[in-house]
Design an enzyme around this catalytic site. Sequence first.
Site, PDB file in Angstrom:
ATOM      1  N   HIS A  35       0.987  -1.357  -0.217  1.00  0.00           N
ATOM      2  CA  HIS A  35       0.491  -0.421  -0.352  1.00  0.00           C
ATOM      3  C   HIS A  35       0.804   1.233   0.200  1.00  0.00           C
ATOM      4  CE1 HIS A  35      -3.581  -2.370   1.251  1.00  0.00           C
ATOM      5  NE2 HIS A  35      -3.132  -3.038   1.582  1.00  0.00           N
ATOM      6  N   ASP A 134      -5.645   5.884   1.808  1.00  0.00           N
ATOM      7  CA  ASP A 134      -5.475   4.719   1.374  1.00  0.00           C
ATOM      8  C   ASP A 134      -7.265   3.901   1.746  1.00  0.00           C
ATOM      9  OD1 ASP A 134      -3.482   2.090   1.099  1.00  0.00           O
ATOM     10  OD2 ASP A 134      -5.389   1.420   1.699  1.00  0.00           O
ATOM     11  N   ALA A 393      -6.733 -12.108  -1.183  1.00  0.00           N
ATOM     12  CA  ALA A 393      -6.739 -10.530  -1.074  1.00  0.00           C
ATOM     13  C   ALA A 393      -7.519 -10.442  -2.758  1.00  0.00           C
ATOM     14  CB  ALA A 393      -5.607  -9.680  -0.672  1.00  0.00           C
TER      15      ALA A 393
END
Length: 479
Positions: A35, A134, A393
């Site tokens: 990220h 984020d 994910a």
Amino acid sequence: MSSSAPEGEGGGNSGEEAAPPPPHILVFPFPAQGHMIPLLDFAHILSLRGLSVTVLVTPKNAPLLQPLLSRSPAVSPLVLPFPSHSSLPAGVENTQGLPPSSFFAMMGALAGLRGPLLRWARSAPRPPDALISDFFLGWTRAAAAELRIPRLVFCPSGAATLSIVHCLWRQMPPRPPGGSDEAPLAFPSLPGAPVYAWYQLSPTFQAFREGDELCEFVRRGFLENISSWGYVFNSFTAAEAAHLRHLRADLGHHRVWAVGPLLPPDDAADRGGGDGNGDGDGVLAWLGGRAEGSVVYVCFGSHTKLTAAQAAAVGAALERSGAGFVWSLRGAEPPAEFEERTAGKGVVVRGWAPQVAILSHPAVGSFLTHCGWNSVMEGIVAGVALLMWPMTADQFYNARLLGELRIGIRACERADAVPDPDDLARVMAGSVDGSGSPMRARALELRREAAEATREGGDSHRQISELVDELRRLKRRPL
């Protein structure tokens, strides 16, 4: 910077107004490597466009900013103490080494920064004009609203993935009767009407438990994303045109910017947070002696640790394929005597490997990957065929997209799967056999489209300009 201008350069005697200062952007990454890296790359781009950028981190993550700070004078750190959380080990400030179940706790812990963030913004000599955070930090939308500034969601995955995420958290489909993880779930409103097995859905969504305080907080965060002012994607239109159009229509506004592929600046070290155990120079030197497109690169990201059985299967496949290889192996060991048997044929890198440089080397023709989004973007930029082993994910969604783009072939799937060595060897050999396969040709075509997108005048370059223009207008006309 001085707050006054010299006479004749916007000072009071010139009769001209001083140019307004550039917009000040607060950037807040989620503390996970996959990220942080692309958002820090984007922060660098914004600084090059003349914006002032402050990046919020906690103390143990502050060293990760040093490469950015050293090359970007317009970027400043904001270091705030990490809030403690009962579900996290003491001293933990990022997700490296944590199980996926700890992501909820990390998201909850970071919400404790709301008060310090607001106090800083209200007392700073230059308050922020916008917040980019984020998509795991949905609670920051309300904080931005309290400051009367726009919040933009930075999505470290692609637009196709985010469309699925929106559907899941809005609709909350129940687990199929009997609990089968093979049961299909259809998304008829999305481009291509995809269907996924339950096990392929986001583990964050699968972990949701109604009534659990932390789970409900996480769901609210994803819904807060949907009502945020805008979205920024590390993607590009040629790869995800239909999915980007869908998102703009679904959100009801145009503020969806595809600004990728985001990669390290040309003068920067390869991304990745090296641990000092790799041998990047040695790998690149070895690749220099290999034929063009003849090498398979194998890497499953920074979080995945292969089991002994999986490592044995991958090793056997590499041996049987006859292909040259570079195997970045983290947290596991190759099969016994594997390196002796394959001496001269391949290289095993323990620890960090300079992935962008390896993939971009002309000798590399294919990439066995877990389909994490950063790896997908890096593989596309390199123009290599992608041998897909999605595990968790967003990786199943990304693998579907790669299939749509005709640059990926499924090699295996699921985190607990052990591939058949002979089948995997055939896939590896076919990806570097020099026959000019359609998949390789399409990968090179998409590489050209990605390069064109980021050049001056290209689509991603233009969308960054549009975003910067929007931010400048908002600074002159606050919300």
